[in-house]
Design a protein around this motif. Structure first.
Motif, PDB file in Angstrom:
ATOM      1  N   LYS A 284     107.151  15.569 -14.656  1.00 20.64           N
ATOM      2  CA  LYS A 284     106.433  16.754 -15.102  1.00 20.64           C
ATOM      3  C   LYS A 284     105.318  16.387 -16.088  1.00 20.64           C
ATOM      4  N   VAL A 285     104.279  17.224 -16.127  1.00 23.56           N
ATOM      5  CA  VAL A 285     103.165  17.014 -17.049  1.00 23.56           C
ATOM      6  C   VAL A 285     103.478  17.690 -18.375  1.00 23.56           C
ATOM      7  N   ILE A 286     103.370  16.915 -19.454  1.00 24.46           N
ATOM      8  CA  ILE A 286     103.585  17.407 -20.810  1.00 24.46           C
ATOM      9  C   ILE A 286     102.321  17.141 -21.618  1.00 24.46           C
ATOM     10  N   VAL A 287     101.748  18.170 -22.213  1.00 23.86           N
ATOM     11  CA  VAL A 287     100.565  18.009 -23.060  1.00 23.86           C
ATOM     12  C   VAL A 287     101.012  18.110 -24.516  1.00 23.86           C
ATOM     13  N   VAL A 288     100.659  17.099 -25.309  1.00 22.18           N
ATOM     14  CA  VAL A 288     101.043  17.049 -26.720  1.00 22.18           C
ATOM     15  C   VAL A 288      99.790  17.097 -27.578  1.00 22.18           C
ATOM     16  N   LYS A 289      99.689  18.108 -28.432  1.00 21.17           N
ATOM     17  CA  LYS A 289      98.608  18.141 -29.407  1.00 21.17           C
ATOM     18  C   LYS A 289      99.127  17.476 -30.680  1.00 21.17           C
TER      19      LYS A 289
ATOM     20  N   SER B  87      92.752  24.417 -29.294  1.00 32.11           N
ATOM     21  CA  SER B  87      92.203  25.120 -28.130  1.00 32.11           C
ATOM     22  C   SER B  87      92.068  24.186 -26.938  1.00 32.11           C
ATOM     23  N   ALA B  88      91.576  22.971 -27.186  1.00 38.91           N
ATOM     24  CA  ALA B  88      91.406  22.000 -26.102  1.00 38.91           C
ATOM     25  C   ALA B  88      92.744  21.674 -25.452  1.00 38.91           C
ATOM     26  N   ALA B  89      93.788  21.477 -26.272  1.00 42.42           N
ATOM     27  CA  ALA B  89      95.110  21.176 -25.726  1.00 42.42           C
ATOM     28  C   ALA B  89      95.618  22.325 -24.862  1.00 42.42           C
ATOM     29  N   GLY B  90      95.417  23.562 -25.327  1.00 40.99           N
ATOM     30  CA  GLY B  90      95.837  24.721 -24.550  1.00 40.99           C
ATOM     31  C   GLY B  90      95.086  24.834 -23.237  1.00 40.99           C
ATOM     32  N   ASP B  91      93.785  24.574 -23.266  1.00 41.47           N
ATOM     33  CA  ASP B  91      92.978  24.652 -22.039  1.00 41.47           C
ATOM     34  C   ASP B  91      93.403  23.584 -21.031  1.00 41.47           C
TER      35      ASP B  91
ATOM     36  N   ALA C 145     100.747  22.798 -17.063  1.00 46.87           N
ATOM     37  CA  ALA C 145     101.741  21.836 -17.514  1.00 46.87           C
ATOM     38  C   ALA C 145     103.127  22.460 -17.618  1.00 46.87           C
ATOM     39  N   GLU C 146     104.127  21.598 -17.588  1.00 47.52           N
ATOM     40  CA  GLU C 146     105.501  22.040 -17.832  1.00 47.52           C
ATOM     41  C   GLU C 146     105.657  22.508 -19.279  1.00 47.52           C
ATOM     42  N   LYS C 147     105.062  21.730 -20.201  1.00 49.70           N
ATOM     43  CA  LYS C 147     105.168  22.052 -21.619  1.00 49.70           C
ATOM     44  C   LYS C 147     103.853  21.752 -22.330  1.00 49.70           C
ATOM     45  N   LEU C 148     103.560  22.564 -23.322  1.00 50.63           N
ATOM     46  CA  LEU C 148     102.506  22.285 -24.303  1.00 50.63           C
ATOM     47  C   LEU C 148     103.195  22.237 -25.652  1.00 50.63           C
ATOM     48  N   ILE C 149     103.050  21.098 -26.341  1.00 50.66           N
ATOM     49  CA  ILE C 149     103.741  20.893 -27.609  1.00 50.66           C
ATOM     50  C   ILE C 149     102.721  20.686 -28.717  1.00 50.66           C
ATOM     51  N   TYR C 150     102.775  21.555 -29.734  1.00 51.70           N
ATOM     52  CA  TYR C 150     101.913  21.421 -30.909  1.00 51.70           C
ATOM     53  C   TYR C 150     102.695  20.703 -31.999  1.00 51.70           C
ATOM     54  N   LEU C 151     102.221  19.525 -32.375  1.00 52.40           N
ATOM     55  CA  LEU C 151     102.853  18.734 -33.427  1.00 52.40           C
ATOM     56  C   LEU C 151     101.978  18.821 -34.668  1.00 52.40           C
TER      57      LEU C 151
ATOM     58  N   GLY D 215      98.602  33.418 -41.039  1.00 52.70           N
ATOM     59  CA  GLY D 215      98.109  32.423 -40.092  1.00 52.70           C
ATOM     60  C   GLY D 215      99.011  32.171 -38.907  1.00 52.70           C
ATOM     61  N   MET D 216     100.264  32.584 -38.999  1.00 52.88           N
ATOM     62  CA  MET D 216     101.169  32.389 -37.873  1.00 52.88           C
ATOM     63  C   MET D 216     100.861  33.348 -36.728  1.00 52.88           C
ATOM     64  N   ILE D 217     100.262  34.502 -37.026  1.00 50.77           N
ATOM     65  CA  ILE D 217     100.003  35.491 -35.978  1.00 50.77           C
ATOM     66  C   ILE D 217      99.085  34.937 -34.881  1.00 50.77           C
ATOM     67  N   PRO D 218      97.902  34.365 -35.206  1.00 49.98           N
ATOM     68  CA  PRO D 218      97.071  33.827 -34.124  1.00 49.98           C
ATOM     69  C   PRO D 218      97.725  32.672 -33.385  1.00 49.98           C
ATOM     70  N   LYS D 219      98.571  31.876 -34.067  1.00 47.88           N
ATOM     71  CA  LYS D 219      99.281  30.791 -33.385  1.00 47.88           C
ATOM     72  C   LYS D 219     100.237  31.348 -32.331  1.00 47.88           C
ATOM     73  N   VAL D 220     100.934  32.428 -32.710  1.00 43.73           N
ATOM     74  CA  VAL D 220     101.879  33.054 -31.782  1.00 43.73           C
ATOM     75  C   VAL D 220     101.136  33.667 -30.594  1.00 43.73           C
ATOM     76  N   HIS D 221     100.040  34.390 -30.868  1.00 44.89           N
ATOM     77  CA  HIS D 221      99.261  34.985 -29.778  1.00 44.89           C
ATOM     78  C   HIS D 221      98.720  33.901 -28.845  1.00 44.89           C
ATOM     79  N   SER D 222      98.242  32.804 -29.425  1.00 43.13           N
ATOM     80  CA  SER D 222      97.708  31.707 -28.610  1.00 43.13           C
ATOM     81  C   SER D 222      98.780  31.114 -27.713  1.00 43.13           C
ATOM     82  N   ALA D 223     100.002  30.976 -28.241  1.00 40.48           N
ATOM     83  CA  ALA D 223     101.096  30.419 -27.451  1.00 40.48           C
ATOM     84  C   ALA D 223     101.377  31.282 -26.222  1.00 40.48           C
ATOM     85  N   PHE D 224     101.421  32.595 -26.422  1.00 34.74           N
ATOM     86  CA  PHE D 224     101.722  33.471 -25.284  1.00 34.74           C
ATOM     87  C   PHE D 224     100.539  33.576 -24.320  1.00 34.74           C
ATOM     88  N   ASP D 225      99.321  33.466 -24.822  1.00 33.78           N
ATOM     89  CA  ASP D 225      98.155  33.416 -23.931  1.00 33.78           C
ATOM     90  C   ASP D 225      98.267  32.216 -22.986  1.00 33.78           C
TER      91      ASP D 225
END
Length: 293
Positions: free
Chosen positions: A33-38, A196-200, A207-213, A246-256
């Motif tokens: 599976k493809v995993i994208v890690v920021k 944003s780049a990682a999400g795009d 991807a199977e997963k997008l992980i923000y570190l 600041g958590m609100i835009p992070k949460v919205h971005s995750a669901f987008d």
């Protein structure tokens, strides 16, 4: 010769065995599976955490995952700009990028930081390759304008991702390490927000997963980590004032990102050693995973 087994050895062996058995279904599920890690925050700065991150990526790769790493580097960009007496400005959390600042962004992201990450990974017996979004026409951009219409200079938003070049690299056993710098048809360079780049990129596969570190332990409610969060629950928590600032835009971005086809988005604290392995290969995890309804 008499071999004396210390009392704690059986317990250690039992714990190790249980950890491996717990990880087994996840190893089987995510192989191929493809995993994208920021990659960002303290994990890019502290030596122990750099090694821990590289070890995690190496193990994930050797267990069959196809890994894409997207990195930031804002602090080092600001530090170099200060040394060169170039003013740094931010508007709504985004760096205003004129020609001089764009040169610094290229030097720091595509040069120093990218190659350091590649070297750290390759020391862990993988084949990492550093590229920017300009290489292979990876990240095509257009100029980003804020809702207020303010011109941010050479700040871009991604409009097209060349996933083929990434898949070709991964199918050849390589790990792409991407500096978030894009291009347009006129040959201009653009500074892209790394999150944003990682999400795009994750959405383009998808991807199977997008992980923000980063330096955020996940979504916390009254100091307690929320291990898993769906959109309905998240919206209720925002409306109730439990998720704020600041958590609100992070949460919205995750669901987008989930709406674009990515199966799960994770937010992890990179200050924890081996946080990637704990999140992916244990039942309880260590951060917050965002899931579809």
């Amino acid at each position: 010769m008499v071999l004396v087994v210390l009392p704690e050895e059986p317990m250690k062996n039992k714990m190790l065995t249980e950890a491996l058995i717990e990880a087994l279904p996840y190893i089987q599920k995510f192989a191929g599976k493809v995993i994208v890690v920021k990659y960002g925050g303290a994990a890019m700065v502290e030596e122990q955490l750099k090694v821990s991150f590289a070890q995690d990526i190496s193990l994930l790769s050797h267990l069959g995952m196809k890994i894409v790493v997207v990195h930031g580097g804002g602090k080092e960009i600001s530090d170099l700009a200060e040394k060169l007496n170039i003013e740094t400005q931010f508007v709504q959390g985004k760096r205003v990028t004129d020609e001089k600042m764009m040169d610094i962004v290229k030097m720091v992201l595509a040069g120093k930081i990218n190659k350091e990450i590649v070297c750290n990974l390759n020391r862990q017996n993988v084949k990492a390759v550093g590229i920017s979004g300009q290489d292979g026409n990876l990240l095509k951009c257009r100029k980003l304008f804020l809702e207020t219409g303010e011109d941010m200079g050479w700040v871009g938003e991604v409009i097209q991702v060349n996933t083929k070049i990434l898949l070709d690299m991964m199918n050849d056993g390589l790990i792409p390490v991407i500096a978030p710098i894009g291009y347009d048809d006129e040959g201009n360079s653009y500074n892209i927000n790394a999150d944003s780049a990682a999400g795009d990129i994750a959405a383009a596969f998808p991807a199977e997963k997008l992980i923000y570190l980063s330096d955020v332990p996940g979504v916390l409610i009254e100091g307690e980590r929320i291990a898993s969060l769906d959109e309905e629950t998240a919206n209720t928590m925002i409306a109730n004032g439990q998720i704020t600032r600041g958590m609100i835009p992070k949460v919205h971005s995750a669901f987008d990102t989930l709406h674009q086809g990515v199966k799960k988005v994770h937010m992890l604290d990179g200050r924890e050693v081996h946080s990637l392995l704990i999140e992916i290969y244990t039942d309880s995890g260590i951060g917050t995973q965002f899931v579809r309804e």
